[in-house]
Design a protein around this motif. Structure first.
Motif, PDB file in Angstrom:
ATOM      1  N   LEU B  70       0.819  -1.210   0.000  1.00 22.70           N
ATOM      2  CA  LEU B  70       0.000   0.000   0.000  1.00 22.70           C
ATOM      3  C   LEU B  70       0.848   1.253   0.000  1.00 22.70           C
ATOM      4  O   LEU B  70       0.469   2.277  -0.556  1.00 22.70           O
ATOM      5  N   ALA B  71       2.013   1.197   0.636  1.00 18.89           N
ATOM      6  CA  ALA B  71       2.858   2.388   0.730  1.00 18.89           C
ATOM      7  C   ALA B  71       3.573   2.670  -0.576  1.00 18.89           C
ATOM      8  O   ALA B  71       3.945   3.805  -0.848  1.00 18.89           O
ATOM      9  N   CYS B  72       3.780   1.650  -1.381  1.00 20.12           N
ATOM     10  CA  CYS B  72       4.627   1.803  -2.560  1.00 20.12           C
ATOM     11  C   CYS B  72       3.995   2.734  -3.581  1.00 20.12           C
ATOM     12  O   CYS B  72       2.860   2.508  -4.011  1.00 20.12           O
ATOM     13  N   PRO B  73       4.686   3.780  -4.002  1.00 21.30           N
ATOM     14  CA  PRO B  73       4.105   4.702  -4.983  1.00 21.30           C
ATOM     15  C   PRO B  73       3.904   4.046  -6.341  1.00 21.30           C
ATOM     16  O   PRO B  73       3.038   4.451  -7.096  1.00 21.30           O
ATOM     17  N   GLU B  74       4.708   3.067  -6.653  1.00 25.95           N
ATOM     18  CA  GLU B  74       4.618   2.437  -7.965  1.00 25.95           C
ATOM     19  C   GLU B  74       3.796   1.155  -7.919  1.00 25.95           C
ATOM     20  O   GLU B  74       3.699   0.464  -8.930  1.00 25.95           O
ATOM     21  N   THR B  75       3.261   0.810  -6.788  1.00 25.28           N
ATOM     22  CA  THR B  75       2.509  -0.445  -6.566  1.00 25.28           C
ATOM     23  C   THR B  75       3.198  -1.638  -7.211  1.00 25.28           C
ATOM     24  O   THR B  75       2.599  -2.365  -7.991  1.00 25.28           O
TER      25      THR B  75
END
Lengths: 213, 151, 369
Positions: B70-75
């Motif tokens: 969820l935190a990852c900007p690039e999913t």
């Protein structure tokens, strides 16, 4: 940010794919699993306070009901005006109130509103050390007059606004795309242009596979 | 007059040459002879991701909470988990990390509540294929094995 | 236009770039030439456009922070600071004192790194090959401090909204102080190489003049504006992050030519060292700030700008009371400064174009976003 959710706002764009609206109807286009879900109720309008002082007084005296609002939010002054009055106001501010530095021109897209775009001019005065934002609302397809005759630096900034939002500035010397390729279709920063959709299309056309995003 | 002499005797030229001459001293050598010489990477370096293992029992530390994804900007993180019927707990099954899209911002390791996912000091991440940049759970636990060159 | 020094020739259109080493990236300049004389230019930009503003609308506030580093990748820390300040303003919070002082140290170190890269490449364009190696050597020391602090060298993602993520490492103060002591004599060394060098002076003096009024007209900021004699620096005019507590001077030039801009930037590096020295001595103890887990600012819009190494870097953020910004607008200094290129090169020689692009200190990642 006078909130006027008019029902016909979304239908003002007949050429745009209707299938995209459920995705883009809330301010966020699908953000994948990024965790950002929009609140169900429409957000409260900006809690701004009235801005009193010398400049608003002068402006109101001079332009009357062309000025819709003089307000401040978090200590930052802005004024909202009718589109026709923007250039005279810029001229007045530059020549008589020392706001001689045009910092930025930009726009914000509110697809649900009848007057779809907020056009924003950010000004700064070296002499007063003050900032000022001038906002106006324009409908899709309207052609606001260019500010190049007042501030030379508006040239590229207006070109960028045109490139990203498709707002044509009347009287601009060189109204072409600046960042996107000439043959690009659509205006990327409009809300109905979701990045997933653009990415999918590109991957399908060029790689022949599903992008899987 | 001073300027005249400076011009005649090329003072500015010799001044500059003296600077370069001073820097010729071999003790000022700055170049690292990588790969013969291993660069010293900072302790906090954000390099290859690693999924940590509990050293006592060899089990993964990951609790499959999905916060990193969820935190990852690039999913780019995909966490697979299933519920263990006996312990009633979620257990990690698969973990995929797409390094080709990673920008090493460190948001995933900040989000991890149990310090299972970590960005390590490994920086040799090149691979021969695009698929080689997509790391599965095994690769993440073992770490990259770059080719060692003899010099 | 008959001119005694130029032969009368037909107009020639010359493409410079996008793969020209002196355009500092993928800038394409179409030059209209009359012999050696530049009659007009047109910039073609957008080769590096990645849609940063669109990405910002599709990420949460925290998630967008790493992307802003990738605009002006030479001064990533400044970008991050501007964005964090903008969102903090929107949330109406302020980072704790310890975080603010740390931010200033890192931002000023980044200013030095950015100016060093500018000096090296600019000198290389003019034909002085030596400084680039020395500049990169010193810049490496700054990058090592970044690497030790946050684990990345270039696109640092050093700051978070509301404060810092990383506590200062042991030996940070010593390393920064050692860098300052080492660096000041090195600036003198660069000046020895360049300031009185006859070729350098001949190539830069009187080239690309932009007066203070012209700068204001175009919205040009940063060292270019200060070299024209306008004593304006956002760190002084509208202090942010506690800059009002530091003692430093704003270097200015007189003629607004390329040589003055060189001198201004050299002085700025010295002033940055001065700020860093003051800041390192008074890093307060206390919390470094905690990033709010969910950032959901009230509906509203703010414009916050900082003095980046290239000029005024502004962020206009519109919130609609959700976890993602409704609109993020970046006001890039390089983009606005580049617009003045045409005015500066007109009437000059082709060789001056290289010098003027260099002196504008543009980063195409920021021009195109």
């Amino acid at each position: 940010m006078a909130d006027e959710p008019k029902p016909e706002g979304g239908a003002a764009e007949p050429g745009k794919p209707a299938a995209e609206t459920p995705k883009a109807a809330p301010p966020k286009p699908a953000a994948a699993a990024a965790g950002g879900h929009t609140p169900p109720k429409p957000p409260a309008p900006m809690a701004s306070t009235p801005w009193e002082g010398e400049i608003p007084g002068q402006l109101k005296e001079r332009f009357g009901d062309q000025i819709r609002e003089c307000a401040a939010y978090l200590g930052q002054n802005f004024l909202a005006a009718k589109p026709d009055a923007v250039i005279p106001i810029l001229e007045f501010l530059k020549l008589e109130a020392d706001f001689d530095y045009l910092v930025d021109i930009t726009a914000v897209d509110y697809p649900k509103r009848a007057e779809r775009f907020d056009l924003i001019y950010i000004l700064y005065s070296f002499a007063r050390n003050e900032r000022l934002r001038l906002k106006t609302m324009i409908a899709d397809g309207a052609q606001p007059p260019t500010a190049v005759n007042v501030h030379v630096g508006a040239n590229w900034l207006e070109r960028e606004v045109f490139d990203m939002f498709g707002i044509q500035f009347a009287g601009h010397p060189d109204m072409r795309r600046i960042l996107m390729p000439e043959e690009w279709e659509g205006f990327p920063l409009r809300k109905e242009m979701s990045i997933i959709q653009q990415d999918d299309r590109w991957v399908k056309e060029n790689l022949g596979i599903e992008s899987g995003q | 007059m001073g300027k005249f002499f400076r011009t005649i005797f090329l003072v500015d030229l010799f001044q500059g040459l003296w600077v370069t001459f001073r820097n010729q001293n071999p003790k000022y050598i700055y170049t690292e002879q990588y790969p013969a010489e291993r660069p010293e990477v900072a302790e906090r370096y954000r390099g290859a991701p690693r999924l940590n293992i509990n050293p006592d029992n060899g089990e993964t530390l990951c609790i499959a909470c999905n916060l990193c994804a969820l935190a990852c900007p690039e999913t780019l993180i995909v966490v697979g988990s299933e519920r263990n019927e006996q312990t009633r707990r979620k257990e990690l099954t698969t973990f995929t990390y797409d390094l080709s899209r990673c920008m090493f911002c460190g948001l995933c390791e900040d989000a991890c509540p149990v310090d299972a996912l970590e960005l390590t000091q490994d920086f040799e991440l090149a691979s021969y294929t695009r698929d080689g940049a997509i790391w599965d759970r095994q690769m993440l636990e073992e770490g990259p094995k770059p080719t060692q060159y003899k010099c | 236009m008959p001119d005694a020094t130029f032969l009368d020739t037909t107009e020639l259109v010359l493409n410079m770039g996008p793969q020209h080493p002196s355009t500092h990236g993928v800038l394409r300049v179409i030059l209209k030439l009359d012999g050696e004389k530049v009659m007009g230019t047109e910039c073609v930009i957008g080769y590096l456009h990645r849609g940063v503003e669109k990405i910002g609308e599709n990420r949460t506030y925290q998630q967008f922070a790493p992307y802003v580093d990738r605009m002006d990748y030479v001064a990533a820390v400044s970008n991050g600071l501007g964005y964090c300040l903008a969102v903090e303003k929107l949330l109406n919070i302020e980072a704790p004192a310890r975080a603010q002082v740390t931010r200033i140290i890192l931002t000023e170190l980044n200013r030095i790194a950015s100016h060093l890269l500018w000096l090296g490449t600019h000198a290389l364009d003019i034909g002085a090959i030596t400084p680039v190696f020395y500049c990169f050597r010193e810049r490496e020391e700054v990058l090592k401090i970044f690497e030790n602090y946050c684990g990345a060298r270039l696109t640092t993602h050093a700051f978070r909204i509301g404060g810092l993520q990383y506590e200062l490492y042991d030996g940070f103060e010593e390393q920064v102080k050692a860098f300052c002591d080492m660096f000041l004599p090195k600036v003198d060394e660069y000046e020895e190489l360049l300031t009185n060098n006859r070729i350098w002076v001949a190539r830069l003096k009187g080239v690309g003049i932009l007066s203070g009024d012209e700068c204001k007209e175009f919205g040009v900021t940063g060292p270019v504006l200060r070299a024209a004699g306008v004593k304006w620096d956002l760190r002084r005019a509208q202090p942010y992050s506690g800059y009002e507590q530091y003692d430093f001077e704003i270097p200015t030039g007189e003629n607004g030519d390329t040589y003055d801009r060189y001198m201004v930037r050299m002085q700025e590096m010295r002033q940055s060292v001065r700020i860093i020295r003051q800041a390192v001595d008074k890093i307060p103890t206390g919390p470094i700030g905690k990033t709010p887990k969910v950032i959901k600012p009230a509906t509203g819009e703010v414009y916050v700008s900082i003095e980046a190494p290239k000029g005024e870097l502004g962020y206009f953020v519109v919130s609609d009371n959700s976890t993602q910004p409704y609109r993020v607008r970046v006001r890039p200094p390089s983009f606005v400064n580049l617009q003045a290129l045409d005015r500066m090169v007109r009437g000059g020689l082709v060789a001056d174009v290289v010098a003027i692009i260099g002196t504008l200190d543009i980063v195409l990642g920021e021009v195109d976003r």
